[in-house]
Write a protein that holds these residues in place. Structure first.
Motif, PDB file in Angstrom:
ATOM      1  N   ASN A 108     -10.031   7.958   4.146  1.00 34.74           N
ATOM      2  CA  ASN A 108     -10.694   6.579   4.913  1.00 34.74           C
ATOM      3  C   ASN A 108     -10.125   5.440   4.227  1.00 34.74           C
ATOM      4  O   ASN A 108      -9.820   5.489   2.867  1.00 34.74           O
ATOM      5  N   LEU A 109      -9.864   4.398   4.739  1.00 29.52           N
ATOM      6  CA  LEU A 109      -9.412   3.386   4.096  1.00 29.52           C
ATOM      7  C   LEU A 109     -10.220   1.948   5.018  1.00 29.52           C
ATOM      8  O   LEU A 109     -10.645   1.989   5.797  1.00 29.52           O
ATOM      9  N   ASN A 110     -10.348   1.050   4.093  1.00 23.75           N
ATOM     10  CA  ASN A 110     -11.327  -0.089   4.530  1.00 23.75           C
ATOM     11  C   ASN A 110     -10.506  -1.374   4.138  1.00 23.75           C
ATOM     12  O   ASN A 110     -10.331  -1.630   2.703  1.00 23.75           O
TER      13      ASN A 110
ATOM     14  N   ALA B 157      -1.492   5.276   3.040  1.00 19.90           N
ATOM     15  CA  ALA B 157      -2.057   5.125   4.152  1.00 19.90           C
ATOM     16  C   ALA B 157      -2.038   6.465   5.360  1.00 19.90           C
ATOM     17  O   ALA B 157      -2.680   6.792   5.897  1.00 19.90           O
TER      18      ALA B 157
ATOM     19  N   ILE C 187      -7.831   0.039  -6.385  1.00 29.99           N
ATOM     20  CA  ILE C 187      -7.711   0.594  -5.136  1.00 29.99           C
ATOM     21  C   ILE C 187      -8.686   1.022  -4.412  1.00 29.99           C
ATOM     22  O   ILE C 187      -8.861   1.427  -3.230  1.00 29.99           O
ATOM     23  N   ASN C 188      -9.870   1.185  -5.102  1.00 32.35           N
ATOM     24  CA  ASN C 188     -10.885   1.748  -4.347  1.00 32.35           C
ATOM     25  C   ASN C 188     -12.036   0.587  -4.118  1.00 32.35           C
ATOM     26  O   ASN C 188     -11.810  -0.488  -4.473  1.00 32.35           O
TER      27      ASN C 188
ATOM     28  N   LEU D 188       0.797  -1.151   0.053  1.00 32.37           N
ATOM     29  CA  LEU D 188      -0.111   0.030   0.151  1.00 32.37           C
ATOM     30  C   LEU D 188       0.791   1.247  -0.007  1.00 32.37           C
ATOM     31  O   LEU D 188       0.626   2.364  -0.815  1.00 32.37           O
TER      32      LEU D 188
ATOM     33  N   ASN E  44      -7.117  -1.558   3.668  1.00 34.38           N
ATOM     34  CA  ASN E  44      -6.166  -1.063   2.713  1.00 34.38           C
ATOM     35  C   ASN E  44      -6.722  -0.956   1.166  1.00 34.38           C
ATOM     36  O   ASN E  44      -6.185  -0.549   0.185  1.00 34.38           O
ATOM     37  N   LEU E  45      -7.877  -0.444   1.160  1.00 35.79           N
ATOM     38  CA  LEU E  45      -8.753   0.066  -0.093  1.00 35.79           C
ATOM     39  C   LEU E  45      -9.382   1.422   0.342  1.00 35.79           C
ATOM     40  O   LEU E  45      -9.576   1.567   1.526  1.00 35.79           O
ATOM     41  N   ILE E  46      -9.469   2.307  -0.715  1.00 40.18           N
ATOM     42  CA  ILE E  46     -10.117   3.589  -0.428  1.00 40.18           C
ATOM     43  C   ILE E  46     -11.649   3.482  -0.906  1.00 40.18           C
ATOM     44  O   ILE E  46     -12.027   3.386  -1.878  1.00 40.18           O
TER      45      ILE E  46
ATOM     46  N   THR F  71     -13.623  10.467  -2.891  1.00 42.63           N
ATOM     47  CA  THR F  71     -13.359   9.622  -1.428  1.00 42.63           C
ATOM     48  C   THR F  71     -13.826  10.684  -0.445  1.00 42.63           C
ATOM     49  O   THR F  71     -14.601  11.540  -0.591  1.00 42.63           O
TER      50      THR F  71
END
Ligand SMILES: Cc1cc2nc3c(=O)[nH]c(=O)nc-3n(C[C@H](O)[C@H](O)[C@H](O)COP(=O)(O)OP(=O)(O)OC[C@H]3O[C@@H](n4cnc5c(N)ncnc54)[C@H](O)[C@@H]3O)c2cc1C
Length: 371
Positions: free
Chosen positions: A293-295, A288, A319-320, A284, A297-299, A308
């Motif tokens: 916001n991350l879920n 970070a 990535i999303n 990643l 390691n995804l945005i 975002t």
């Protein structure tokens, strides 16, 4: 049209002198712009197209020395069967076509650079961001499109005790500027394309190059292997078989690599530079730390405009995440088209956007250089 994968610029600055005048690459240190795209994978490349149709010129940054992301790095010769309109296309073939398709929009590529920092410097209504790369390039931009896939490709480090002490002064995992290696005694370790390519590129300017691989079988392009063997046969470089097990030197200055061959015999190779090329892994990385916001390691992004939690920052491609997300190239293409519409609102707040088809709009065709 030559695919960008053919380019191996040592630095973005070297790349600026590219052979065909395309793509435009730069290493200017401070750049004001409308949009920075982080990641030059297929989705980042297609975002250039969708933004270009809306008169928005993009700067694209990628940590790799070439464009194409996973398609170019992980499976350039594998066929893809689910790109609409292409019953079959290889990973590299798709990238070459995308590069050709975005040519009219003249994006600027900043390769070999990782985006490290992204900080907001505007307001929610008029967003603005300062984006900084590890090569010192700073962008001040109205919008950012994060198309960073599975994260940044980073080198796999060999498990050599104490190697950290030499990193950055004697041990390098990428060649950013070839000149830095002029006159040096270089040990290159690995058997793939990177090891072979840099052996051939650095041999003419180094004092001495030694290539070391575990066995006498290489995974690199056969032509590169032939060229390397010819250099060895002529005495212009050395080829050894074994593994590096330790390093010797003073402080951060390397003087020799301790190696062991398949029979267990130990030997030493004098060198002041070690270049291990053991492949890349996806991490990643600095994403970070950007306040997104991350879920896992995804945005997370909305599905209307792929924005975002930070207005002005968009996330497209692998990535999303959002309900129903499929990590497919075609999904990223759709996301790029919708994100571009909202980027337009930030870049041209006073302009109304009219929906147009490329088949029938002469204005779009002019932008594409076809009418
Ligand atoms: C073996 C294999 C086969 C596949 N087959 C298919 C298929 O048949 N069909 C299909 O639709 N999909 C397929 N995929 C998936 C597809 O490749 C991905 O969905 C696609 O590559 C995602 O594109 P992207 O642009 O979002 O990201 P990526 O291709 O991952 O590109 C992201 C880029 O961002 C760069 N980057 C990341 N962080 C930074 C940073 N901080 N600074 C600078 N650069 C950064 C990375 O270096 C990378 O180049 C396959 C994947 C693999 C591995």
């Amino acid at each position: 049209m030559k695919g960008l994968s053919a380019f191996q610029p040592a630095t973005a600055a070297d790349a600026a002198t590219d052979r065909e005048g395309w793509p435009a690459m730069t290493n200017d240190n401070m750049i004001e712009c409308d949009v920075v795209i982080i990641g030059a994978g297929p989705c980042g490349l297609f975002a250039v197209f969708e933004l270009g149709l809306l008169d928005i010129r993009a700067h694209l940054v990628d940590i790799l020395p070439k464009v194409g992301g996973q398609c170019a790095e992980l499976y350039p010769e594998k066929p893809i069967y689910d790109i609409p309109g292409f019953p079959i296309v290889t990973g590299q073939g798709l990238v070459d076509n995308l590069v050709e398709q975005i040519r009219p929009f003249g994006p600027t590529f900043h390769l070999n650079q990782m985006i490290e920092a992204l900080e907001p410097i505007g307001t929610a209504d008029a967003p603005r961001f300062r984006v900084t790369t590890d090569a010192g390039t700073v962008f001040e931009t109205k919008c950012v499109v994060v198309a960073a896939g599975g994260g940044s490709f980073q080198p796999k480090k060999p498990p050599i005790p104490g190697i950290e002490a030499y990193e950055g002064s004697s041990v390098f995992y990428a060649v950013r500027k070839m000149e830095a290696f002029r006159g040096r005694d270089i040990l290159i370790v690995g058997g793939g394309d990177s090891a072979l390519d840099w052996t051939l590129n650095l041999q003419p300017i180094a004092n001495r190059v030694t290539l070391m691989h575990r066995r006498d079988e290489f995974r690199a392009a056969p032509h590169s292997v032939e060229q390397m063997r010819a250099l060895v046969a002529s005495g212009a470089m050395d080829l050894r078989f074994g593994q590096v097990t330790g390093l010797e030197g003073e402080g951060s200055a390397l003087s020799a690599a301790i190696c062991r061959d398949a029979s267990g015999e130990t030997f030493s190779i004098p060198c002041n530079t070690l270049l291990p090329f053991f492949g890349l892994t996806m991490k990643l990385g600095p994403i970070a730390n950007w306040g997104l916001n991350l879920n896992e390691n995804l945005i997370p992004a909305d599905t209307e405009k792929f924005e975002t939690n930070v207005p002005g920052i968009f996330a497209i491609g692998d990535i999303n995440t959002y309900p129903g997300k499929l990590k497919l190239i075609l999904s990223g293409f759709h996301e790029a088209a919708l994100a571009a519409q909202k980027v337009h609102r930030y870049v041209y707040p006073d302009k109304r956007l009219t929906f147009q088809y490329t088949t029938s709009s002469t204005s779009l065709q002019k932008k594409l250089g076809v009418s």
